[in-house]
Design a protein around this motif. Structure first.
Motif, short mmCIF file in Angstrom:
data_model
loop_
_atom_site.label_atom_id
_atom_site.label_comp_id
_atom_site.label_asym_id
_atom_site.label_seq_id
_atom_site.Cartn_x
_atom_site.Cartn_y
_atom_site.Cartn_z
N VAL A 105 2.63 -1.91 2.88
CA VAL A 105 1.62 -2.36 1.92
C VAL A 105 0.34 -2.66 2.70
CG1 VAL A 105 1.05 -4.07 0.16
CG2 VAL A 105 3.43 -3.35 0.47
N ASN A 106 -0.78 -2.11 2.25
CA ASN A 106 -2.02 -2.34 2.98
C ASN A 106 -2.59 -3.73 2.68
OD1 ASN A 106 -3.45 -2.23 0.51
ND2 ASN A 106 -3.97 -0.07 0.77
N ALA A 107 -3.69 -4.04 3.31
CA ALA A 107 -4.27 -5.38 3.20
C ALA A 107 -4.70 -5.73 1.79
CB ALA A 107 -5.46 -5.51 4.16
N LYS A 108 -4.90 -4.71 0.94
CA LYS A 108 -5.30 -4.96 -0.44
C LYS A 108 -4.11 -5.14 -1.38
CE LYS A 108 -9.64 -2.38 -0.02
NZ LYS A 108 -10.44 -1.24 -0.54
N GLY A 109 -2.90 -5.02 -0.83
CA GLY A 109 -1.71 -5.22 -1.64
C GLY A 109 -1.20 -3.96 -2.31
N TYR A 123 1.20 -1.32 -6.90
CA TYR A 123 0.64 -2.61 -6.48
C TYR A 123 1.77 -3.56 -6.12
CZ TYR A 123 -2.13 -6.88 -6.37
OH TYR A 123 -2.75 -8.04 -5.99
N GLY A 125 0.76 -6.58 -4.26
CA GLY A 125 0.05 -7.74 -3.76
C GLY A 125 0.48 -9.05 -4.37
N ASP A 126 1.26 -8.99 -5.46
CA ASP A 126 1.75 -10.21 -6.09
C ASP A 126 3.13 -10.61 -5.61
OD1 ASP A 126 2.90 -7.97 -7.22
OD2 ASP A 126 2.97 -8.80 -9.25
N PHE A 130 4.33 -10.69 0.47
CA PHE A 130 2.97 -10.29 0.82
C PHE A 130 2.06 -11.51 0.86
CE2 PHE A 130 -1.34 -8.96 -0.15
CZ PHE A 130 -1.52 -7.89 0.71
N THR A 131 2.11 -12.34 -0.18
CA THR A 131 1.22 -13.50 -0.23
C THR A 131 1.55 -14.51 0.87
OG1 THR A 131 2.69 -14.56 -1.87
CG2 THR A 131 0.85 -13.25 -2.72
N ARG A 134 0.29 -13.02 4.29
CA ARG A 134 -1.17 -12.89 4.33
C ARG A 134 -1.84 -14.14 4.88
NH1 ARG A 134 -3.74 -11.32 -1.29
NH2 ARG A 134 -2.89 -13.39 -1.74
N GLY A 170 -1.94 -5.96 6.44
CA GLY A 170 -0.91 -5.48 5.54
C GLY A 170 0.46 -5.97 5.94
#
Length: 258
Positions: A105-109, A123, A125-126, A130-131, A134, A170
Motif C-alpha cells: 500500500v503506498n503512502a496515500k493508502g 483503497y 488507507g482506512d 496502515f493508520t 503511518r 507506505g
C-alpha cells in the motif's frame, strides 16, 4: 423401662443423624477438594499448552517477518511487475496455505501491488495496520482479522512500514489466512473439550480451533487479565466461555514484539 428404651432409641437415632451429617459433610469436603485439585491440574496443563502454542506462533511470525524484510528491501515503486517473481519466491519458503498473498500500500493508502493479480487501486488507507504504521517507526504489526477486500477470506496482516529515509512511504504486508491458523490450533487440542485461540490485543479473535468462522469479528470480554493488564506476560483464569458458554479454565501467554 419402656421410657428408657425410647430414650435410647431416640439417642441412637440422633447419633445416627449426627453421624450421617458428618459423613455427608466429609463427602462434600472431599468432593470440593478433589474438584479444586482437578482445576489446578487443568490450570497447569492449560498454561503448558499456551506456552507451547506461543512458541509455535512466535516461530511462524519470525518466518513471516524475515519474508517481509526481504521483500521490502527489493520493492521498487517504479517497477511493481518485478515483484511477482520475488513474491512467489518468498511465499514458497512459507508453509503452503499459510499466507494468501503479498500486498503493498503506498503512502496515500492505495494498493500499489498485490500478488493475487488483482489490479492496483483498491483503497486500504482506512485499515488499522496502515493508520497505525503511518504514525512512524519501523516495527512489526499484526492487525485484527478482517474479511480481505481482495480474496474475500478472513485474514490478518503482518506488516512493516516502507520507509524512504525516515519518512513513511507506505506499508508492505503478508496476509495470513485465519482458517489456516485455526486448523493448526485444532491440532494442538488434547481432548474434544479443548479450545485454543489466537487473540489480538484489542480482544478480537484472529483464529480459533473451534467455530473459527463464527468467531471472526467477535471479541473476548474486556475483563480478561491479558486485556486489563498489558504488563502481564502469562497466566490462567476460569470463566464461562464467551462463544459456547461452557465453563473453562484458560491458560494464556502473550507474544512479545507483535
Amino acid at each position: 423401662m419402656k421410657a428408657r428404651t425410647r430414650s435410647l432409641v431416640l439417642v441412637v437415632l440422633l447419633f445416627s443423624v449426627a453421624a450421617a451429617g458428618v459423613l455427608w459433610w466429609q463427602a462434600l469436603r472431599s468432593q470440593a477438594q478433589l474438584r479444586e485439585q482437578v482445576l489446578l491440574q487443568a490450570e497447569q496443563r492449560s498454561q503448558q499448552v499456551a506456552g507451547a502454542v506461543a512458541g509455535q506462533m512466535r516461530s511462524q511470525l519470525g518466518m513471516v517477518d524475515m519474508a517481509l524484510r526481504s521483500l521490502r528491501e527489493r520493492w521498487r515503486a517504479d517497477a511493481p511487475d518485478r515483484m511477482d517473481a520475488l513474491a512467489a519466491e518468498v511465499l514458497a519458503t512459507l508453509p503452503q496455505g499459510f499466507v494468501s498473498h503479498v500486498t503493498v500500500v503506498n503512502a496515500k493508502g492505495v494498493v500499489a501491488y498485490n500478488s493475487l493479480g488483482v489490479a492496483p487501486g483498491t483503497y486500504a488507507g482506512d485499515r488499522s495496520y496502515f493508520t497505525s504504521l503511518r504514525t512512524g517507526g519501523d516495527r512489526l504489526l499484526v492487525s485484527e482479522a478482517v474479511r480481505s477486500r481482495l480474496s474475500g477470506q478472513w485474514a490478518f496482516t503482518v506488516s512493516r512500514p516502507l520507509l524512504r529515509g525516515d519518512r513513511f512511504d507506505g506499508v508492505i504486508s503478508l496476509v495470513v489466512r485465519s482458517a489456516y491458523v485455526a486448523a493448526q490450533l485444532s491440532e494442538v487440542e488434547l481432548s474434544d473439550q479443548d479450545v485454543v485461540s489466537l487473540v489480538h490485543p484489542d480482544g478480537h479473535y484472529l483464529a480459533r480451533s473451534r467455530n473459527n468462522e463464527t468467531s471472526m469479528g467477535q471479541q473476548v470480554a474486556a475483563d480478561r487479565p491479558f486485556r486489563t493488564n498489558p504488563a502481564l506476560t502469562h497466566g490462567t483464569y476460569r470463566v464461562d466461555d464467551t462463544l459456547d458458554h461452557a465453563p473453562r479454565t484458560y491458560g494464556w501467554h502473550r507474544l512479545p514484539d507483535t
